[in-house]
Design an enzyme around this catalytic site. Structure first.
Site, PDB file in Angstrom:
ATOM      1  N   GLU A 268      -4.765  -8.744  -0.716  1.00 50.72           N
ATOM      2  CA  GLU A 268      -5.564  -8.490   0.495  1.00 50.72           C
ATOM      3  C   GLU A 268      -7.011  -8.350   0.060  1.00 50.72           C
ATOM      4  OE1 GLU A 268      -4.397  -5.459   3.331  1.00 50.72           O
ATOM      5  OE2 GLU A 268      -2.261  -5.913   3.006  1.00 50.72           O
TER       6      GLU A 268
ATOM      7  N   GLN B 165      -7.656 -12.276   7.101  1.00 57.76           N
ATOM      8  CA  GLN B 165      -6.343 -12.879   7.218  1.00 57.76           C
ATOM      9  C   GLN B 165      -6.483 -14.320   7.711  1.00 57.76           C
ATOM     10  OE1 GLN B 165      -3.401 -10.483   9.288  1.00 57.76           O
ATOM     11  NE2 GLN B 165      -3.904  -8.640   8.137  1.00 57.76           N
TER      12      GLN B 165
ATOM     13  N   GLU C 288       0.842  -1.207   0.000  1.00 59.74           N
ATOM     14  CA  GLU C 288       0.000   0.000   0.000  1.00 59.74           C
ATOM     15  C   GLU C 288       0.874   1.253   0.000  1.00 59.74           C
ATOM     16  OE1 GLU C 288      -3.231  -0.286   2.874  1.00 59.74           O
ATOM     17  OE2 GLU C 288      -4.072  -1.983   1.793  1.00 59.74           O
TER      18      GLU C 288
HETATM   19  O1  AHR Z   1      -5.127  -6.290   6.680  1.00 56.43           O
HETATM   20  C1  AHR Z   1      -5.036  -5.184   7.515  1.00 56.43           C
HETATM   21  C2  AHR Z   1      -4.404  -3.986   6.833  1.00 56.43           C
HETATM   22  O2  AHR Z   1      -5.197  -3.575   5.764  1.00 56.43           O
HETATM   23  C3  AHR Z   1      -3.067  -4.212   6.197  1.00 56.43           C
HETATM   24  O3  AHR Z   1      -2.028  -4.117   7.107  1.00 56.43           O
HETATM   25  C4  AHR Z   1      -2.978  -3.126   5.182  1.00 56.43           C
HETATM   26  O4  AHR Z   1      -2.183  -3.463   4.084  1.00 56.43           O
HETATM   27  C5  AHR Z   1      -4.419  -2.885   4.810  1.00 56.43           C
HETATM   28  O5  AHR Z   1      -4.743  -1.556   4.812  1.00 56.43           O
END
Ligand code: AHR
Length: 520
Positions: A324, A373, A201
């Site tokens: 993600e 996650q 990011e």
């Molecule tokens: O997954 C949580 C957070 O979400 C991660 O650290 C980041 O990359 C995203 O904004």
């Protein structure tokens, strides 16, 4: 982790009618599905079933790592229950150590004797990190569960030199000092490093960069990713936030020839408001609908980013890695010290299934994805509480869908009545299909309607099936969860009432369900 022979009881009456050849009173009008097995598409890369494990909250500590002296049963410090559960769904790849955490991480903090490692503040997510889980522990963990390795490199506060030395420490054979240091720390052979993400990011927590600046930074870092002979490392550029196609355009234009994959991040926030995202367990039909709409939006996102990539990469050499994705709800109020901890309901299961269907439909471009996650964080596969563990509804979708890993995508047409709520409307049935290496055709069917069962007729073009069987996931409520007190409330059951006749399968899908059929 496979379900037993329990069969979904609520279907009894509906199926009796269905099997007698009539349309049952409880089911919506029939949906038509055509699987084009005669027009096979791209390989479904197993890595789209990848996961993301960030150094935050109880994601690693307590969730994966408890240390070898813990009273919680463990294998060299890794929770035995979690390891077994992850092995059962064949996790293909793990991304670590972040996320935002990665761009402040110093890899040298996490090597060598654990009792000598420094304690650092976790500036991204709060609390402290004593670095008991570092490079050694991550690489061993991936090896233990049979997953590929994906390191997120510190670009925000790191340097190309730190990155190339980290890679050398992990992968070098021979006599370099870094290889010797790794051996002194207990690992004789190099590990296999499969992917490196050049920052995370970079438009936000990774350094607030503009796309044109990052594109040059990417080129610099990518130059110094030295893979060992015969062990290539895929370089993943830090990609866009959701629908920011301009980011993808700028980075692809300036650095495309050095990029192997570019990432995309997208989270579904049920309320659309980051301040009050919505509860993971207490919600009504409006947020059921908005969450599913959020999941369906992935199709549009991938189509748009992929179209931009086509300008620079018409042959699709560069992969889109959705590294993600998932649902982000309010943190569970009962776990104030566990950053980003949220429960996981049937709603998460259906939105995961829809998202995986979409990745498969774009298998020619999407060749890796990592749900956010793995354990105890966001849309987790697994939740733990001290020695207790529960497998979430999302876990069971990954369990049902593991048959698609490495299969060939089969194009599919779906005509189904819409599911409507208030002013919103989505397709009532979502589906995907693939043929595995043994020739078995798998069809996944999601019934998004929380009230109506739907009869589906599935035509198979180009395949002569003689036998169909399946498994199905549903629950009494849209809010149904697996809790530590009732860990088996939402689990797949055998689905034995699909009928195959004259090349057509007829199946009655319960409301709010995910079914995967195997056709031989
Ligand atoms: O997954 C949580 C957070 O979400 C991660 O650290 C980041 O990359 C995203 O904004």
């Amino acid at each position: 982790m496979k379900a037993g022979r329990r069969v979904w009881g609520g279907l009894g009456v509906a199926l009796a009618v269905l099997l007698s050849g009539q349309v049952c009173a409880q089911t919506a009008p029939a949906a038509q599905v055509t699987v084009h097995a005669d027009r096979p598409g791209a390989l479904i890369h197993p890595e789209i079933y990848g996961q993301f494990a960030e150094q935050l909250g109880h994601g690693i500590y307590g969730g994966i790592w408890v240390g070898e002296h813990s009273s919680i049963p463990n294998i060299r410090g890794y929770r035995k229950d979690v390891v077994e559960a992850l092995k059962a769904i064949k996790v293909p790849v793990i991304r670590w150590p972040g996320g935002c955490f990665a761009d402040q991480y110093d890899w040298r903090d996490g090597i060598g004797p654990r009792n000598q490692r420094p304690v650092r503040m976790n500036a991204s997510w709060g609390g402290e990190d004593d670095n008991q889980f570092g490079t050694q522990e991550f690489m061993d963990f991936a090896e233990l569960i049979g997953a590929k390795t994906y390191l997120s490199i510190n670009v925000g506060t790191g340097s190309p030199r730190e990155m190339s030395q980290w890679i050398e420490y992990i992968t070098a054979d021979g006599h370099s000092s870094l290889a010797q240091q790794r051996r002194a720390n207990g690992r004789a052979q190099p590990w296999k490093l499969d992917y490196v993400g050049i920052g995370n990011e970079m438009w936000g927590c990774g350094g607030s960069m503009r796309a044109s600046f990052y594109a040059d930074v990417y080129r610099q870092y990518a130059t110094f990713v030295h893979a060992p002979p015969n062990a290539p490392i895929t370089r993943v550029a830090s990609g866009a936030n959701a629908d920011d196609v301009a980011w993808t355009d700028t980075v692809m234009a300036a650095a495309g020839s050095q990029i192997d994959a570019i990432s995309l991040h997208n989270y579904t926030i049920p309320t659309g408001n980051w301040e009050h995202k919505g509860s993971a367990t207490q919600f009504g039909e409006a947020q059921w609908m908005s969450t599913l709409q959020g999941a369906l939006h992935m199709d549009d996102l991938i189509a748009r980013h992929s179209a931009v990539m086509d300008k620079y990469d018409p042959h699709k050499r560069v992969a889109l890695a959705v590294d993600e994705w998932g649902n982000w709800m309010d943190q569970d109020p009962s776990a104030p010290d566990a950053a980003l901890y949220q429960q996981n309901s049937l709603r998460d299961a259906l939105s995961a299934a829809v998202t995986l269907d979409i990745f498969q439909a774009h298998a020619d471009r999407v060749r890796m994805a990592n749900i956010a996650q793995m354990v105890n964080v966001l849309q987790a596969m697994i939740l733990t509480d001290q020695s207790r563990m529960v497998l979430t509804p999302t876990y069971y979708v990954f369990d049902l869908y593991q048959v698609f890993q490495g299969a060939t995508y089969l194009p599919i047409d779906v005509q189904a009545p819409a599911y409507r709520y208030a002013d919103a409307s989505v397709p009532g049935i979502h589906a995907t299909a693939g043929r595995d290496r043994a020739g078995v055709v798998h069809v996944a069917l999601v019934n998004l309607d929380p009230h109506q069962a739907t009869t589906v007729r599935i035509r198979l073009d180009g395949v002569q099936g003689t036998k169909v069987q399946g498994r199905m996931l549903t629950a009494p409520q849209i809010t149904s969860i697996n809790s530590f007190e009732h860990p088996h409330a939402v689990e797949p059951v055998a689905f034995e009432h699909a009928v195959l006749k004259d090349g057509v399968i007829t199946a009655a899908l319960p409301a709010k369900s995910v079914t995967v059929l195997d056709i031989r």
